[in-house]
Design an enzyme around this catalytic site. Structure first.
Site, mmCIF file in Angstrom:
data_model
loop_
_atom_site.group_PDB
_atom_site.id
_atom_site.type_symbol
_atom_site.label_atom_id
_atom_site.label_comp_id
_atom_site.label_asym_id
_atom_site.label_seq_id
_atom_site.Cartn_x
_atom_site.Cartn_y
_atom_site.Cartn_z
ATOM 1 N N ASP A 141 0.855 -1.191 0.000
ATOM 2 C CA ASP A 141 0.000 0.000 0.000
ATOM 3 C C ASP A 141 0.891 1.241 0.000
ATOM 4 O OD1 ASP A 141 -1.986 1.881 0.151
ATOM 5 O OD2 ASP A 141 -2.461 1.527 2.262
ATOM 6 N N GLN A 196 -3.353 -5.054 6.380
ATOM 7 C CA GLN A 196 -3.097 -3.901 7.259
ATOM 8 C C GLN A 196 -3.938 -4.008 8.537
ATOM 9 O OE1 GLN A 196 -3.971 -1.184 4.037
ATOM 10 N NE2 GLN A 196 -2.039 -0.119 4.369
ATOM 11 N N ASP A 205 -1.797 9.738 9.517
ATOM 12 C CA ASP A 205 -2.624 8.997 8.567
ATOM 13 C C ASP A 205 -3.882 8.444 9.238
ATOM 14 O OD1 ASP A 205 -2.747 7.589 5.891
ATOM 15 O OD2 ASP A 205 -2.815 5.846 7.222
ATOM 16 N N GLU A 237 -12.330 1.776 18.031
ATOM 17 C CA GLU A 237 -13.583 1.150 17.577
ATOM 18 C C GLU A 237 -14.575 1.126 18.748
ATOM 19 O OE1 GLU A 237 -10.545 -0.815 17.414
ATOM 20 O OE2 GLU A 237 -10.210 0.270 15.544
ATOM 21 N N GLU A 258 -5.043 13.794 8.836
ATOM 22 C CA GLU A 258 -5.738 13.284 7.649
ATOM 23 C C GLU A 258 -7.061 12.670 8.084
ATOM 24 O OE1 GLU A 258 -6.186 10.136 4.112
ATOM 25 O OE2 GLU A 258 -5.428 9.540 6.048
#
Ligand code: NOJ
Length: 541
Positions: free
Chosen positions: A62, A170, A202, A209, A244
């Site tokens: 990636d 990832q 990033d 979560e 980001e």
């Protein structure tokens, strides 16, 4: 280098991929020394701060956002010493450098993941988000819709599912485990100690979560960022965090915190609307998104951009707007990528230099610190047939030699081929030729950036829409102290006149700094006439 703490509020950033910018040792791969050798060029262009996407050890599945070692350099790109030398050379020129940092996930090749899957009760057993069943967090959307169909993948070795917001190679780190944050913090410290001026963080919305939510922008995520900022502030004051978060402005504003999270955040929604205004020959979408952007907390700044190393993302538009953008800018199915478009700036506007200039003049006059993308300063093309987003990551075109001046190696060994589409090959588009031509796009951008440097109003000033009566013509004013700069943009392919409100400016006193327009008076109201896709920056009473 200035010692001003707010340097980032008026800096011009430049995103550069080490892998495809310049190869110093002839192995076909760009490297730190190659980039270092091009700093004179970047300084001349007017770049204040480099942004380097990940250059760490990685399987490169990636583009390096699959990190296998946070504190090492991928050997093809050079060494830690080369990186230290690059940072010193950047600083020696009065420039700055920030690097990407990927907190959300690692590569599955990272030793932590390998340990986690093989030794569930060992020290790394809890470093990732493992579950027996893939039945939690089901309200989280899938980001890479072209490639994956679930955010859970089964690991045969451990016999459990792991959570990943991006590719299945990832795995997301588990920040519920305090040791994960400590490790990440140490990796950040490693680069801070080496002298980087900050990080582009990033994928921050996804750090934490929580079942029953969309797992984006959660309070725990903000709490983590506050801890990162507190560490930076305490140990390396003045270094910056650029967020980001591909989100609507009201979701991004919290990432500035109360001045205790990120100093900068990308403004994603404004980006596609610059292209949309051009395509529709109508400023309305741009006017609306700027009006919907809340004011910034003191001491913070937007990061604005036209293109970057990813697809031109269309996440921050309505479904109808997305269809319009795809129809207009991605007429071939292959041009679509995830929820976006895998094309560079110049091909998006048919290589038309006037429209490339118009978009840059707009970018540089809107609120925010502009982030340029390597190669766009010469109008480089793309290759939509390369995998995923690689088509916008091809070697920099320095000259018209077979290796485009990027490398002396056999071009078949390059990470990606040099662009070969008609009108964009290295014999047509290259730095050397544009340096030789004072009328080139490159010289225009260099001159425009040097004008902007003198106009603090464009970087820091209040922003006022002057509300001209012509929907194709966007006229704005930026005011900073005594300095008032007016900027006008004609999104139409035909010449247009806009009449402004009486008193908006005195047409007799206009001094044009960039671009051009004709000025007049209509029953006491000032008028501006701009050529097809014309633009102007001016000062006037
Ligand atoms: C955002 C980066 O810009 C993109 O290139 C990457 O694939 C994802 N984050 C995942 O790290």
């Amino acid at each position: 280098m200035t010692t001003e703490t707010n340097w980032f509020t008026k800096a011009v950033f430049y995103e550069v991929l080490v892998r495809t910018f310049a190869d110093s040792n002839g192995d076909g791969v760009g490297d730190m020394q190659g980039l270092t050798s091009k700093l004179d060029y970047l300084q001349w262009l007017g770049v204040d701060c480099l942004w380097l996407p990940p250059f760490f050890s990685s399987p490169l599945r990636d583009g390096g956002y699959d990190v296998a070692d946070y504190t090492n350099v991928l050997p093809e790109f050079g060494t830690i010493e080369d990186t230290r030398a690059l940072i010193a050379a950047v600083h020696g020129r009065g420039m700055r450098i920030i690097i990407d940092f990927v907190m959300n996930h690692t590569s599955s090749a990272h030793p932590w993941f390998q340990a986690s899957r093989t030794d569930p009760t060992g020290p790394y057993g809890d470093f990732y988000v493992w579950r027996d069943e893939p039945d939690e967090y089901l309200d989280a959307r899938i980001i890479f819709i072209d490639t994956i169909d679930s955010n859970w993948s089964f690991d045969e070795v451990r016999g459990q599912y792991y959570w990943h917001r991006f590719f299945d190679h990832q795995p997301d780190l588990n920040f519920e485990n305090p040791r994960v944050f400590e490790e990440i913090q140490d990796a950040l410290r490693f680069w801070l100690a080496m002298g980087v001026d900050g990080f582009r963080l990033d994928a921050v919305p996804y750090l934490i979560e929580q079942d029953g939510t969309d797992c984006e922008n959660l309070p725990g995520t903000h709490a983590l960022l506050k801890r990162v900022r507190a560490m930076v502030e305490e140990e390396y004051p003045g270094r910056i965090l650029l967020c980001e978060a591909n989100q609507w402005p009201q979701e991004v504003i919290p990432y500035f915190g109360d001045g205790d999270e990120c100093q900068l955040a990308f403004h994603f929604p404004v980006m596609p609307r610059m292209y949309m205004a051009l395509a529709r020959e109508d400023k309305t979408c741009l006017v609306d998104i700027i009006a919907a952007t809340p004011p910034l907390p003191p001491g913070t700044q937007w990061g604005t951009f036209l293109r970057n190393h990813d697809e031109l993302t269309l996440e921050m538009v309505t479904p109808a707007e997305r269809d319009f953008m795809w129809d207009f800018y991605a007429p071939e199915p292959r041009m679509k990528c995830n929820l976006g478009i895998r094309r560079r700036l110049a091909p998006l506007v048919d290589g038309d230099v006037q429209r490339i200039k118009l978009l840059h003049a707009l970018l540089l006059a809107l609120p925010g610190s502009p982030v340029l993308y390597y190669g766009d300063e010469i109008g480089m093309g793309d290759n939509i047939w390369l995998q995923d987003r690689d088509g916008v990551r091809t070697p920099m075109q320095w000259d018209n030699s077979p290796g485009a001046g990027f490398s002396t190696a056999d071009p078949s060994t390059f990470p990606f081929p040099i662009v070969d589409s008609p009108g964009f090959t290295q014999d047509v588009v290259n730095v050397e030729a544009q340096l030789d031509d004072p009328d080139s796009l490159l010289h225009w951008l260099q001159r425009t950036l040097s004008v902007r440097r003198e106009l603090e109003a464009l970087a820091l000033g209040d922003f006022v829409d002057l509300e001209g009566d012509n929907a194709a013509v966007y006229v704005v004013a930026r005011q900073w102290g005594d300095q008032r700069v007016i900027a006008a943009f004609n999104f139409s392919a035909s010449a247009q006149t806009a009449t402004l409100t009486p008193g908006a400016f005195d047409p007799e006193s206009v001094h044009v700094l960039v671009g051009g327009a004709a000025f007049g008076d209509h029953e006491g109201a000032p008028t501006m006439t701009l050529a097809s896709h014309g633009f102007a920056w001016l000062v006037a009473r």
